[in-house]
Design a protein around this motif. Sequence first.
Motif, mmCIF file in Angstrom:
data_model
loop_
_atom_site.group_PDB
_atom_site.id
_atom_site.type_symbol
_atom_site.label_atom_id
_atom_site.label_comp_id
_atom_site.label_asym_id
_atom_site.label_seq_id
_atom_site.Cartn_x
_atom_site.Cartn_y
_atom_site.Cartn_z
ATOM 1 N N THR A 93 -8.614 -6.300 -87.538
ATOM 2 C CA THR A 93 -7.823 -5.822 -86.407
ATOM 3 C C THR A 93 -7.615 -6.968 -85.429
ATOM 4 O O THR A 93 -8.460 -7.853 -85.308
ATOM 5 C CB THR A 93 -8.509 -4.653 -85.667
ATOM 6 N N SER A 94 -6.481 -6.943 -84.754
ATOM 7 C CA SER A 94 -6.187 -7.909 -83.704
ATOM 8 C C SER A 94 -5.730 -7.163 -82.472
ATOM 9 O O SER A 94 -4.906 -6.245 -82.576
ATOM 10 C CB SER A 94 -5.089 -8.875 -84.145
ATOM 11 N N ASN A 95 -6.276 -7.539 -81.328
ATOM 12 C CA ASN A 95 -5.893 -6.913 -80.062
ATOM 13 C C ASN A 95 -5.681 -7.982 -79.006
ATOM 14 O O ASN A 95 -6.402 -8.978 -78.959
ATOM 15 C CB ASN A 95 -6.985 -5.936 -79.587
ATOM 16 N N ASP A 96 -4.686 -7.745 -78.151
ATOM 17 C CA ASP A 96 -4.408 -8.657 -77.045
ATOM 18 C C ASP A 96 -5.095 -8.160 -75.777
ATOM 19 O O ASP A 96 -5.136 -6.953 -75.520
ATOM 20 C CB ASP A 96 -2.907 -8.754 -76.787
ATOM 21 N N TYR A 97 -5.616 -9.112 -74.993
ATOM 22 C CA TYR A 97 -6.281 -8.823 -73.727
ATOM 23 C C TYR A 97 -5.762 -9.802 -72.683
ATOM 24 O O TYR A 97 -5.408 -10.939 -73.006
ATOM 25 C CB TYR A 97 -7.802 -9.022 -73.848
ATOM 26 N N GLN A 98 -5.798 -9.373 -71.442
ATOM 27 C CA GLN A 98 -5.481 -10.291 -70.349
ATOM 28 C C GLN A 98 -6.781 -10.976 -69.935
ATOM 29 O O GLN A 98 -7.812 -10.324 -69.723
ATOM 30 C CB GLN A 98 -4.883 -9.546 -69.158
ATOM 31 N N LEU A 99 -6.724 -12.303 -69.830
ATOM 32 C CA LEU A 99 -7.898 -13.060 -69.396
ATOM 33 C C LEU A 99 -7.980 -13.013 -67.881
ATOM 34 O O LEU A 99 -7.032 -13.363 -67.187
ATOM 35 C CB LEU A 99 -7.787 -14.517 -69.871
ATOM 36 N N LEU A 100 -9.120 -12.538 -67.371
ATOM 37 C CA LEU A 100 -9.316 -12.488 -65.924
ATOM 38 C C LEU A 100 -9.918 -13.800 -65.428
ATOM 39 O O LEU A 100 -9.441 -14.390 -64.468
ATOM 40 C CB LEU A 100 -10.204 -11.302 -65.549
ATOM 41 N N LEU A 107 -15.487 -15.187 -72.085
ATOM 42 C CA LEU A 107 -14.204 -14.739 -71.561
ATOM 43 C C LEU A 107 -14.385 -13.370 -70.909
ATOM 44 O O LEU A 107 -15.033 -12.496 -71.493
ATOM 45 C CB LEU A 107 -13.185 -14.609 -72.705
ATOM 46 N N VAL A 108 -13.846 -13.191 -69.733
ATOM 47 C CA VAL A 108 -13.834 -11.874 -69.096
ATOM 48 C C VAL A 108 -12.415 -11.351 -69.302
ATOM 49 O O VAL A 108 -11.451 -11.890 -68.755
ATOM 50 C CB VAL A 108 -14.209 -11.945 -67.604
ATOM 51 N N LEU A 109 -12.312 -10.322 -70.158
ATOM 52 C CA LEU A 109 -11.021 -9.824 -70.624
ATOM 53 C C LEU A 109 -10.780 -8.398 -70.193
ATOM 54 O O LEU A 109 -11.721 -7.612 -70.055
ATOM 55 C CB LEU A 109 -10.972 -9.897 -72.160
ATOM 56 N N GLN A 110 -9.510 -8.046 -70.024
ATOM 57 C CA GLN A 110 -9.122 -6.687 -69.641
ATOM 58 C C GLN A 110 -8.104 -6.175 -70.650
ATOM 59 O O GLN A 110 -7.168 -6.896 -71.030
ATOM 60 C CB GLN A 110 -8.498 -6.696 -68.246
ATOM 61 N N THR A 111 -8.302 -4.930 -71.104
ATOM 62 C CA THR A 111 -7.348 -4.343 -72.048
ATOM 63 C C THR A 111 -5.992 -4.193 -71.376
ATOM 64 O O THR A 111 -5.903 -4.100 -70.150
ATOM 65 C CB THR A 111 -7.825 -2.966 -72.551
ATOM 66 N N LEU A 112 -4.940 -4.162 -72.177
ATOM 67 C CA LEU A 112 -3.584 -4.077 -71.641
ATOM 68 C C LEU A 112 -3.096 -2.633 -71.504
ATOM 69 O O LEU A 112 -1.966 -2.404 -71.092
ATOM 70 C CB LEU A 112 -2.620 -4.871 -72.540
ATOM 71 N N ASP A 113 -3.949 -1.662 -71.842
ATOM 72 C CA ASP A 113 -3.542 -0.260 -71.728
ATOM 73 C C ASP A 113 -3.854 0.284 -70.327
ATOM 74 O O ASP A 113 -4.346 -0.440 -69.460
ATOM 75 C CB ASP A 113 -4.222 0.595 -72.802
ATOM 76 N N ALA A 115 -6.160 2.256 -69.370
ATOM 77 C CA ALA A 115 -7.589 2.308 -69.060
ATOM 78 C C ALA A 115 -8.058 1.016 -68.392
ATOM 79 O O ALA A 115 -8.969 1.038 -67.568
ATOM 80 C CB ALA A 115 -8.397 2.563 -70.329
ATOM 81 N N ALA A 116 -7.445 -0.112 -68.748
ATOM 82 C CA ALA A 116 -7.777 -1.423 -68.173
ATOM 83 C C ALA A 116 -9.276 -1.714 -68.241
ATOM 84 O O ALA A 116 -9.877 -2.212 -67.300
ATOM 85 C CB ALA A 116 -7.256 -1.537 -66.748
ATOM 86 N N ASP A 117 -9.878 -1.401 -69.397
ATOM 87 C CA ASP A 117 -11.302 -1.668 -69.592
ATOM 88 C C ASP A 117 -11.562 -3.167 -69.598
ATOM 89 O O ASP A 117 -10.743 -3.959 -70.055
ATOM 90 C CB ASP A 117 -11.778 -1.074 -70.922
#
Length: 168
Positions: A93-100, A107-113, A115-117
Amino acid sequence: MADENNDDQHFENFEAAGGDNASKTIPTQCSALRKGGHVVLKGRPCKIIDMSTSKTGKHGHAKVNMTGIDIFTGRKYEDMSPSTHNMEVPVITSNDYQLLYIDDDYLVLQTLDEAADVREDIKVPEGDVGDEINKFLADSKEVIVTIRAAMGEEHAVSAKEAPRNMQS
């Protein structure tokens, strides 16, 4: 009592054969695998870069020779299997995240949905991808990081500048 020992031995063999990883792969007949696809070689998830099939021998089975590149490390692996036998194909699986930001080499990452987990469990990768992430941050750019997961491992495999409509 003998049966109980047999069950323990079976469980130990199952654990040694992959145990938990077994649900992270799909058994597929060797002859159905194709160049460019994925397969588990020597216990590692690999992309198939070369395949060849030898003719049916005296004992009746054609053999398939495979060469693959580990999807995480880039290391080359080779294996041979009868074409009628099953091999494991990793579920990838591959998922994109925004790097905070980066905190202690993670890396401190946030989901793009919606929920913004937030997650902080992926190390900054070494090599080109890590250099690219650091350059984006040094240039104060918003970064999207792609995390690839297979067989219980997760790694950052690419980074790109976030589209303008995502930037604050």
